[in-house]
Design an enzyme around this catalytic site. Sequence first.
Site: not given
Length: 253
Positions: A52, A110
């Site tokens: 994003d 992540y």
Amino acid sequence: MRNLRFTISYDGTAYSGFQIQPKADTIQQRLEEAVYLLTGEQVKVASSGRTDAGVHAKAQVINFTTNSKIPVERWCLALNARLPKDIVAHTAEEVPLSFHSRKAAKRKTYCYTIRAVRFPDVFHRNYEYHHPTHLNVEAIREALPCLLGEHDFTSFCTVRTDKEVKVRTLYEARMVLETDELTGGGQIERIRIIVSGNGFLYNMVRIIVGTLIQIGEGKRPSSDMQRILEARNRAEAGPTAEAMGLMLWKVDY
């Protein structure tokens, strides 16, 4: 025709995410422009995932096909000379034409970083979320195990997703604490939430972290994480944590 795979890093602060968008500056656009400047080809860059806006990557994996005869060992240096300073190619290799960086990925990791002290760190402000008040790290730790395994993660996915199947498998969900060595008091300075899975839904990690922060603040009990997971309802989970703290850490094939 050759299929080339790269490992790249980028600081996502200045970009509207990875994927090309109209009238927006993106990582994919910059990569494709760099290849065009180098070879004159208009390629389509694929990635292991579409980060994003504001999200970073330590080891994103991309690939594209090219007719260029440039030796593979020269590609990183050549691309880096044509990329902005906040995008860097580290490794390059030729792979079978059937390889696709997203479809072939087996596991992604992540890392979300929270700075949990009173004042922000001016040098890391773009790479961590600043939380100026105390967080109960033991409560956060207790909430993590229920996320492991295969689950429907609808509660931790934005309602704007186009994914019909929201079942994913998490192999790892853990917390790493870092203390402030300058103060000498052993104060927890950073909290890193590390998650690995076979795939992630849109905003999944950031919503998980936003919920964990609420648990750390005492706004929810640790046991609430299991209830939220089983509810399969986005409204039951916490807010979406800010983008700057999230980094794509590793992709396994």
